[in-house]
Design a protein around this motif. Structure first.
Motif, PDB file in Angstrom:
ATOM      1  N   THR A  19       0.835  -1.209   0.000  1.00 31.62           N
ATOM      2  CA  THR A  19       0.000   0.000   0.000  1.00 31.62           C
ATOM      3  C   THR A  19       0.865   1.253   0.000  1.00 31.62           C
ATOM      4  O   THR A  19       0.608   2.194  -0.755  1.00 31.62           O
ATOM      5  N   SER A  23       0.972   3.899  -3.258  1.00 30.61           N
ATOM      6  CA  SER A  23       0.492   5.266  -3.043  1.00 30.61           C
ATOM      7  C   SER A  23       1.617   6.291  -2.903  1.00 30.61           C
ATOM      8  O   SER A  23       1.346   7.478  -2.714  1.00 30.61           O
ATOM      9  N   ASP A  29      -4.549  11.589  -5.304  1.00 27.68           N
ATOM     10  CA  ASP A  29      -5.225  10.332  -4.985  1.00 27.68           C
ATOM     11  C   ASP A  29      -6.153  10.536  -3.799  1.00 27.68           C
ATOM     12  O   ASP A  29      -5.809  11.206  -2.832  1.00 27.68           O
ATOM     13  N   VAL A  32      -7.849   4.347  -1.713  1.00 28.39           N
ATOM     14  CA  VAL A  32      -7.048   3.130  -1.755  1.00 28.39           C
ATOM     15  C   VAL A  32      -8.011   1.981  -1.513  1.00 28.39           C
ATOM     16  O   VAL A  32      -8.750   1.973  -0.529  1.00 28.39           O
ATOM     17  N   VAL A 101      -4.811   2.357  -6.163  1.00 26.32           N
ATOM     18  CA  VAL A 101      -4.868   3.744  -5.698  1.00 26.32           C
ATOM     19  C   VAL A 101      -5.362   4.603  -6.847  1.00 26.32           C
ATOM     20  O   VAL A 101      -4.917   4.443  -7.987  1.00 26.32           O
TER      21      VAL A 101
END
Length: 128
Positions: A19, A23, A29, A32, A101
């Motif tokens: 993750t 990201s 963004d 997620v 993402v």
């Protein structure tokens, strides 16, 4: 330490690390989405004690790399990372993790769903 966006191998998948990598350095963004595939204790009406995943890793990585690329084309500005485990996995272990993402949640969810469906269709990984 950098984590590859695409990986196939015996290491247990690490959702937090993937993750963070997916990201990393992405302005704009807002979502997620993740998916974790677990080893179940049953399959097609039969009891399962464990699963053993086998793959020729270079071929599996090459096939797997195309899937997030396709997701990125279908849902622009969406980035996907995938790790799939090989070797013996116990009941409850994560066998695959996907992280998407995107600026928008709908695209992140759609990219995750697309990725696991394509993995099941084309990835050359076998389970015993």
């Amino acid at each position: 330490m950098s984590v590859p966006l695409i990986a196939v191998g015996p290491a247990a998948p690490d959702l937090q690390s993937l993750t963070q990598e997916v990201s990393r350095s992405r302005e704009g963004d807002g979502a997620v989405a993740s998916f974790i595939g677990l080893v179940r204790d049953h399959n097609q009406g039969r009891r399962v004690s464990f699963l053993d995943y086998e793959a020729y890793e270079p071929l599996a990585v090459r096939a797997l790399t195309g899937i997030p690329e396709q997701a990125g084309q279908a849902w622009p500005h969406t980035r996907v990372g995938v790790h799939h485990r090989t070797g013996r996995t116990e009941i409850g272990d994560a066998s695959v993790i996907i992280v998407a993402v995107s600026p928008h949640r709908a695209n992140a969810f759609a990219a995750c769903r697309y990725t696991i469906e394509r993995i099941n269709q084309i990835l050359p990984i076998w389970k015993d």
